[in-house]
Design a protein around this motif. Structure first.
Motif, PDB file in Angstrom:
ATOM      1  N   ILE A   1     -31.589 -23.021 -13.373  1.00 35.05           N
ATOM      2  CA  ILE A   1     -30.307 -22.354 -13.547  1.00 35.05           C
ATOM      3  C   ILE A   1     -30.044 -22.038 -15.022  1.00 35.05           C
ATOM      4  CG2 ILE A   1     -27.797 -22.648 -13.419  1.00 35.05           C
ATOM      5  CD1 ILE A   1     -28.922 -21.865 -10.795  1.00 35.05           C
ATOM      6  N   PHE A   2     -30.270 -23.022 -15.878  1.00 31.14           N
ATOM      7  CA  PHE A   2     -29.973 -22.826 -17.298  1.00 31.14           C
ATOM      8  C   PHE A   2     -30.914 -21.799 -17.929  1.00 31.14           C
ATOM      9  CE2 PHE A   2     -28.354 -27.114 -16.384  1.00 31.14           C
ATOM     10  CZ  PHE A   2     -27.039 -26.922 -16.770  1.00 31.14           C
ATOM     11  N   PHE A   3     -32.178 -21.819 -17.521  1.00 32.51           N
ATOM     12  CA  PHE A   3     -33.139 -20.834 -18.028  1.00 32.51           C
ATOM     13  C   PHE A   3     -32.746 -19.431 -17.555  1.00 32.51           C
ATOM     14  CE2 PHE A   3     -37.163 -18.448 -17.437  1.00 32.51           C
ATOM     15  CZ  PHE A   3     -37.505 -18.318 -18.785  1.00 32.51           C
ATOM     16  N   TYR A   4     -32.360 -19.321 -16.267  1.00 37.20           N
ATOM     17  CA  TYR A   4     -31.944 -18.031 -15.720  1.00 37.20           C
ATOM     18  C   TYR A   4     -30.697 -17.523 -16.436  1.00 37.20           C
ATOM     19  CZ  TYR A   4     -30.350 -14.512 -12.376  1.00 37.20           C
ATOM     20  OH  TYR A   4     -29.932 -13.340 -11.804  1.00 37.20           O
ATOM     21  N   TYR A   5     -29.745 -18.433 -16.680  1.00 38.13           N
ATOM     22  CA  TYR A   5     -28.521 -18.036 -17.373  1.00 38.13           C
ATOM     23  C   TYR A   5     -28.827 -17.533 -18.787  1.00 38.13           C
ATOM     24  CZ  TYR A   5     -23.740 -18.241 -19.139  1.00 38.13           C
ATOM     25  OH  TYR A   5     -22.526 -17.912 -19.696  1.00 38.13           O
ATOM     26  N   PHE A   6     -29.752 -18.185 -19.456  1.00 36.64           N
ATOM     27  CA  PHE A   6     -30.180 -17.721 -20.777  1.00 36.64           C
ATOM     28  C   PHE A   6     -30.762 -16.298 -20.691  1.00 36.64           C
ATOM     29  CE2 PHE A   6     -33.824 -17.222 -23.699  1.00 36.64           C
ATOM     30  CZ  PHE A   6     -33.145 -17.239 -24.920  1.00 36.64           C
ATOM     31  N   LEU A   7     -31.561 -16.050 -19.648  1.00 36.60           N
ATOM     32  CA  LEU A   7     -32.154 -14.717 -19.469  1.00 36.60           C
ATOM     33  C   LEU A   7     -31.090 -13.653 -19.219  1.00 36.60           C
ATOM     34  CD1 LEU A   7     -35.338 -15.407 -17.291  1.00 36.60           C
ATOM     35  CD2 LEU A   7     -35.226 -14.895 -19.735  1.00 36.60           C
ATOM     36  N   THR A   8     -30.003 -14.019 -18.527  1.00 34.57           N
ATOM     37  CA  THR A   8     -28.946 -13.029 -18.290  1.00 34.57           C
ATOM     38  C   THR A   8     -28.317 -12.576 -19.609  1.00 34.57           C
ATOM     39  OG1 THR A   8     -27.156 -14.660 -17.982  1.00 34.57           O
ATOM     40  CG2 THR A   8     -28.426 -14.001 -16.020  1.00 34.57           C
ATOM     41  N   TRP A   9     -28.199 -13.500 -20.570  1.00 37.86           N
ATOM     42  CA  TRP A   9     -27.651 -13.125 -21.878  1.00 37.86           C
ATOM     43  C   TRP A   9     -28.632 -12.265 -22.664  1.00 37.86           C
ATOM     44  CZ3 TRP A   9     -23.020 -12.813 -23.723  1.00 37.86           C
ATOM     45  CH2 TRP A   9     -21.999 -13.588 -23.173  1.00 37.86           C
ATOM     46  N   VAL A  10     -29.904 -12.571 -22.553  1.00 35.33           N
ATOM     47  CA  VAL A  10     -30.921 -11.750 -23.217  1.00 35.33           C
ATOM     48  C   VAL A  10     -30.887 -10.333 -22.657  1.00 35.33           C
ATOM     49  CG1 VAL A  10     -33.407 -11.408 -23.548  1.00 35.33           C
ATOM     50  CG2 VAL A  10     -32.419 -13.704 -23.749  1.00 35.33           C
ATOM     51  N   ALA A  11     -30.834 -10.233 -21.309  1.00 31.86           N
ATOM     52  CA  ALA A  11     -30.787  -8.918 -20.659  1.00 31.86           C
ATOM     53  C   ALA A  11     -29.525  -8.167 -21.046  1.00 31.86           C
ATOM     54  CB  ALA A  11     -30.869  -9.086 -19.142  1.00 31.86           C
TER      55      ALA A  11
ATOM     56  N   ALA B   1     -26.836  -3.711 -22.905  1.00 32.58           N
ATOM     57  CA  ALA B   1     -25.431  -3.372 -23.088  1.00 32.58           C
ATOM     58  C   ALA B   1     -25.194  -2.044 -23.801  1.00 32.58           C
ATOM     59  CB  ALA B   1     -24.709  -4.509 -23.815  1.00 32.58           C
ATOM     60  N   PRO B   2     -25.885  -1.734 -24.925  1.00 32.97           N
ATOM     61  CA  PRO B   2     -25.624  -0.451 -25.598  1.00 32.97           C
ATOM     62  C   PRO B   2     -25.909   0.761 -24.710  1.00 32.97           C
ATOM     63  CG  PRO B   2     -26.852  -1.936 -27.030  1.00 32.97           C
ATOM     64  CD  PRO B   2     -26.855  -2.561 -25.673  1.00 32.97           C
TER      65      PRO B   2
ATOM     66  N   ASN C   1     -23.887 -13.104 -16.765  1.00 31.40           N
ATOM     67  CA  ASN C   1     -23.671 -13.978 -17.921  1.00 31.40           C
ATOM     68  C   ASN C   1     -22.187 -14.328 -18.115  1.00 31.40           C
ATOM     69  OD1 ASN C   1     -23.605 -11.127 -18.607  1.00 31.40           O
ATOM     70  ND2 ASN C   1     -23.167 -11.751 -20.682  1.00 31.40           N
ATOM     71  N   PHE C   2     -21.284 -13.513 -17.555  1.00 31.43           N
ATOM     72  CA  PHE C   2     -19.854 -13.794 -17.673  1.00 31.43           C
ATOM     73  C   PHE C   2     -19.314 -14.681 -16.540  1.00 31.43           C
ATOM     74  CE2 PHE C   2     -19.932  -9.479 -19.796  1.00 31.43           C
ATOM     75  CZ  PHE C   2     -19.793  -9.985 -21.083  1.00 31.43           C
ATOM     76  N   LEU C   3     -20.085 -14.838 -15.474  1.00 26.88           N
ATOM     77  CA  LEU C   3     -19.581 -15.520 -14.289  1.00 26.88           C
ATOM     78  C   LEU C   3     -19.127 -16.971 -14.528  1.00 26.88           C
ATOM     79  CD1 LEU C   3     -21.885 -14.124 -11.468  1.00 26.88           C
ATOM     80  CD2 LEU C   3     -19.395 -14.030 -11.528  1.00 26.88           C
TER      81      LEU C   3
END
Length: 385
Positions: free
Chosen positions: A2-12, A17-18, A100-102
């Protein structure tokens, strides 16, 4: 994981985002939804509630309406059309934010109901974090998608470990879901067949036979018109699936030298059109023409890669219904409709249109009480939370 996946969501998020920010200005259909999902524009607040329904877009949102009205509900969706539809019958509506905001956006609920194939790992994790019951409703896995699901089975097994109960559309869907780790899987007919369908306006039926090419995609209009001859006593409406294609199709009809009118230009209050062809270039009007049409050729099924569209609205108004063979995303719904003509060879289309007269009709609707009871049990078991 879960924590690794959550980190990946922030990277993505940081990477995409731009581009997403620019896209939200370039395409009007993303104007609100992308800014709300990725930048929390007018989407910071979410109210607590008993049941949180999550559905992707317009068709899915309409399908959960009856269930959501039974409970103290909120709805999250992804598309702009889905959001606008949900606002018509529910006061608590949000765009589902990027994952990442969830963790700091998602508010507690007693039951989370996810519609069809909305597999968001952080969504189900946050629901379980708040001790909610998680239900997957109307679940299906198409032939085309199943192989990719199997390749990432480790990911889906993790998602299904947080889902308490699944209502699958068919025995095949049940077997596939269980193979991916789903538990407590029950068979329940596609609830889209229970849609409450009403025309919003009453137009005058033309004296000619009225044919509709409905929800067509790029390339289908040409395929259909190349294999169909519009006769003297017939009129044709062409209704493209996506509004961004209205202008494209208008230019294509002009280049083909076909005489037509645009719905948006009709001044008659009954929307009578004098030309043989009408381009339906306004959203929300197709159902009103289903109500007065004789025959519908349902698009999204004559070219590969789309998988067909929902035939329930057409059958509700007892039209003659013709579909192509590519309906892999809608098999369960087509099983709920009798008297469908399938055109597997486009060379036969003209004959099918001119010689078919059996009207489509919907099989008996399913009672939603088993789903309502399951949701209520989840609420009752968590009254102290």
């Amino acid at each position: 994981m879960i924590f690794f996946y959550y980190f990946l969501t922030w990277v993505a998020f940081c990477f995409f985002a731009p581009f997403i920010f620019l896209l939200s200005f370039l395409k009007s259909k993303y104007k609100m939804s992308l800014k709300s999902r990725f930048f929390l524009y007018k989407n910071l607040h979410q109210e607590k509630t008993d049941v949180h329904f999550h559905a992707c877009s317009l068709g899915e949102v309409r399908s959960i309406k009856e269930l959501s009205l039974v409970f103290n509900s909120r709805i999250s969706t992804i598309t702009q059309t889905g959001f606008e539809c949900a606002k018509e019958f529910c006061k608590k509506v949000n765009y589902l934010v990027f994952e990442n905001f969830l963790p700091f956006w998602f508010k507690p609920c007693k039951v989370l109901v996810i519609f069809e194939a909305e597999y968001w790992l952080m969504l189900v994790f946050m629901a379980k974090f708040y001790k909610a019951k998680v239900i997957l409703l109307n679940a299906r896995i198409s032939d085309k998608s199943y192989k990719s699901y199997q390749r990432f089975s480790f990911f889906y097994k993790k998602i299904f470990s947080y889902i308490d109960e699944v209502f699958a559309q068919s025995d095949l869907d049940k077997a596939r879901l269980e193979n991916l780790g789903a538990k407590n899987v029950k068979i329940f007919k596609n609830i889209k067949a229970n849609l409450e369908i009403k025309n919003t306006k009453n137009y005058t039926k033309p004296k000619e036979k009225l044919i509709i090419f409905a929800s067509t995609h790029r390339g289908e209009e040409e395929l259909l018109l190349d294999n169909f001859t519009l006769e003297e006593n017939e009129k044709l409406i062409i209704a493209p699936r996506h509004p961004e294609r209205f202008e494209e199709l208008e230019n294509w009809l002009l280049n083909k030298g076909l005489e037509f009118e645009k719905f948006s230009s009709l001044e008659d209050k009954n929307k009578k059109f004098s030309k043989k062809i009408l381009l339906l270039d306004t959203l929300g009007e197709l159902v009103n023409f289903y109500a007065i049409s004789d025959l519908v050729v349902l698009g999204g099924s004559f070219v590969e890669g789309i998988g067909g569209h929902n035939p329930i609205e057409v059958a509700h108004f007892n039209n003659v219904l013709i579909s192509g063979k590519f309906i892999y995303n809608q098999k369960a719904l087509f099983e709920e409709v009798e008297n469908v003509y399938f055109c597997e060879d486009l060379k036969e289309l003209n004959a099918i249109i001119h010689h078919s007269n059996l009207k489509a009709k919907i099989s008996k609707k399913e009672n939603l009480n088993p789903i309502i009871q399951t949701i209520q049990k989840g609420i009752d078991a968590r009254k102290g939370l």
